[in-house]
Design a protein around this motif. Structure first.
Motif, PDB file in Angstrom:
ATOM      1  N   GLY A  43       0.794  -1.229   0.000  1.00  0.00           N
ATOM      2  CA  GLY A  43       0.000   0.000   0.000  1.00  0.00           C
ATOM      3  C   GLY A  43       0.822   1.273   0.000  1.00  0.00           C
ATOM      4  N   GLY A  45       2.630   2.452  -2.407  1.00  0.00           N
ATOM      5  CA  GLY A  45       2.584   3.142  -3.705  1.00  0.00           C
ATOM      6  C   GLY A  45       3.498   2.563  -4.774  1.00  0.00           C
ATOM      7  N   LYS A  46       4.057   1.386  -4.539  1.00  0.00           N
ATOM      8  CA  LYS A  46       5.023   0.807  -5.490  1.00  0.00           C
ATOM      9  C   LYS A  46       4.388   0.529  -6.856  1.00  0.00           C
ATOM     10  N   SER A  47       3.223  -0.144  -6.836  1.00  0.00           N
ATOM     11  CA  SER A  47       2.564  -0.487  -8.109  1.00  0.00           C
ATOM     12  C   SER A  47       2.138   0.767  -8.848  1.00  0.00           C
ATOM     13  N   THR A  48       1.656   1.731  -8.097  1.00  0.00           N
ATOM     14  CA  THR A  48       1.213   2.979  -8.720  1.00  0.00           C
ATOM     15  C   THR A  48       2.397   3.649  -9.417  1.00  0.00           C
TER      16      THR A  48
HETATM   17  P1  ADP Z   1       1.729  -1.115  -3.285  1.00  0.00           P
HETATM   18  O1  ADP Z   1       2.021  -1.536  -4.685  1.00  0.00           O
HETATM   19  O2  ADP Z   1       2.928  -0.532  -2.599  1.00  0.00           O
HETATM   20  O3  ADP Z   1       1.091  -2.194  -2.472  1.00  0.00           O
HETATM   21  P2  ADP Z   1      -0.297   0.554  -4.504  1.00  0.00           P
HETATM   22  O4  ADP Z   1       0.405   1.447  -5.446  1.00  0.00           O
HETATM   23  O5  ADP Z   1      -1.021  -0.630  -5.072  1.00  0.00           O
HETATM   24  O6  ADP Z   1       0.687   0.101  -3.349  1.00  0.00           O
HETATM   25  O7  ADP Z   1      -1.353   1.404  -3.696  1.00  0.00           O
HETATM   26  C1  ADP Z   1      -1.040   2.656  -3.104  1.00  0.00           C
HETATM   27  C2  ADP Z   1      -2.314   3.235  -2.517  1.00  0.00           C
HETATM   28  O8  ADP Z   1      -3.212   3.544  -3.574  1.00  0.00           O
HETATM   29  C3  ADP Z   1      -3.069   2.281  -1.579  1.00  0.00           C
HETATM   30  O9  ADP Z   1      -3.604   3.036  -0.527  1.00  0.00           O
HETATM   31  C4  ADP Z   1      -4.156   1.727  -2.449  1.00  0.00           C
HETATM   32  O10 ADP Z   1      -5.278   1.401  -1.683  1.00  0.00           O
HETATM   33  C5  ADP Z   1      -4.457   2.875  -3.386  1.00  0.00           C
HETATM   34  N1  ADP Z   1      -4.916   2.397  -4.706  1.00  0.00           N
HETATM   35  C6  ADP Z   1      -4.260   1.535  -5.505  1.00  0.00           C
HETATM   36  N2  ADP Z   1      -4.939   1.352  -6.657  1.00  0.00           N
HETATM   37  C7  ADP Z   1      -6.057   2.109  -6.569  1.00  0.00           C
HETATM   38  C8  ADP Z   1      -7.155   2.351  -7.442  1.00  0.00           C
HETATM   39  N3  ADP Z   1      -7.237   1.784  -8.656  1.00  0.00           N
HETATM   40  N4  ADP Z   1      -8.119   3.203  -7.010  1.00  0.00           N
HETATM   41  C9  ADP Z   1      -8.038   3.813  -5.816  1.00  0.00           C
HETATM   42  N5  ADP Z   1      -7.026   3.620  -4.946  1.00  0.00           N
HETATM   43  C10 ADP Z   1      -6.039   2.790  -5.304  1.00  0.00           C
END
Ligand code: ADP
Length: 260
Positions: A43, A45-48
């Motif tokens: 959570g 933000g790595k994937s984002t």
């Molecule tokens: P990680 O890859 O580090 O687990 P993410 O990048 O998936 O983290 O998520 C970062 C934050 O953005 C988290 O709080 C997650 O809930 C939120 N998030 C991720 N994808 C979405 C989305 N499509 N819509 C709304 N919030 C999102």
């Protein structure tokens, strides 16, 4: 890597899903021909961040550049040739053989019928990942780990300049994790830039060249950038009590408390 222009540079990048700000003014440079690992808790933000670099999410604040060219200015075809992205979830919907799936990696180049050259490149991609023996098997009938390797071969068939991989080792057994990370290292030596989100700091420190640490949508910089396996620093990244045990000029990371 002195003198080489960054493969990717990220400047003041912020991102929000609707009103929810998840990345806060990030600045980072990704070195060419290195394996850069992104680490941090779920959570953070790595994937984002990876999706933004891949051009899969639109950003409004800040800038992402590839070898000096702004991502926003690259058209879709240029992006497809430059960037190979593998997300966390890839649906097993292909009613194709492994050979055919890997050949779809050439779709940025192939118009209607693949050329001999495309078939050769797809074959080489299978060889690089060591799965030529799976060529005639149906993708849908493979194990999760084998499917992951097929997806990596498909990306290689695309011949990108940079691979962006979100948790590529997730479905792999221990030895296949080692094999995949060794393969990624070999690819960097053959002038491919690789950025991977990994969960396991041990795999990261065994194989990574460079590291990006994230926490709550921000980057954390280690006090000693050349030695990010510092115990206190990692404890702050992961919010967990950890030991950093010297190993092979780097370190192995284990929990301080083990319940048995
Ligand atoms: P990680 O890859 O580090 O687990 P993410 O990048 O998936 O983290 O998520 C970062 C934050 O953005 C988290 O709080 C997650 O809930 C939120 N998030 C991720 N994808 C979405 C989305 N499509 N819509 C709304 N919030 C999102």
């Amino acid at each position: 890597m002195g003198g080489l222009i960054a493969a990717v540079s990220i400047e003041n990048l912020s991102f929000s899903y609707n009103e929810n700000v998840v990345l806060h003014q990030l600045n980072a440079e990704i070195e060419p021909f290195c394996l850069t690992v992104i680490l941090g808790k779920n959570g953070c933000g790595k994937s984002t961040l990876l999706k933004l670099i891949a051009g899969l999410l639109p950003y409004r604040q800040g800038e992402i550049s590839f070898s000096g060219s702004k991502l926003k200015k690259l058209n879709l075809s240029a992006r497809a040739k430059k960037i190979g992205f593998l997300g966390q979830k890839h649906k097993a919907v292909f009613p194709f053989t492994v050979g055919q799936v890997v050949l779809t990696g050439r779709s940025g180049y192939v118009r209607i019928v693949p050329k001999k050259q495309d078939i050769l490149i797809a074959g080489h991609a299978l060889e690089k990942v060591n799965i030529s023996h799976l060529k005639n098997r149906y993708y849908t009938e493979l194990s999760g780990g084998e499917q992951q390797l097929v997806m990596i071969a498909r990306l290689l068939a695309q011949e990108p300049e940079i691979l962006l991989l979100d948790e590529p080792t997730t479905h792999l057994d221990f030895c296949n994790q080692i094999n995949l990370l060794s393969l990624l290292k070999t690819l960097t030596k053959n002038r491919l830039t690789v950025v991977a989100v990994l969960h396991d700091p041990n795999m990261a420190f065994l194989y990574g060249d460079d590291f990006i640490f994230m926490k709550n949508g921000k980057l954390l910089k280690p006090e000693h950038p050349a030695k990010p396996w510092d115990e206190e620093f990692l404890q702050s990244v992961f919010d967990h009590e950890l030991h950093s045990i010297p190993y092979s000029e780097r370190a192995l990371i284990v929990p301080k408390k083990i319940e048995r």
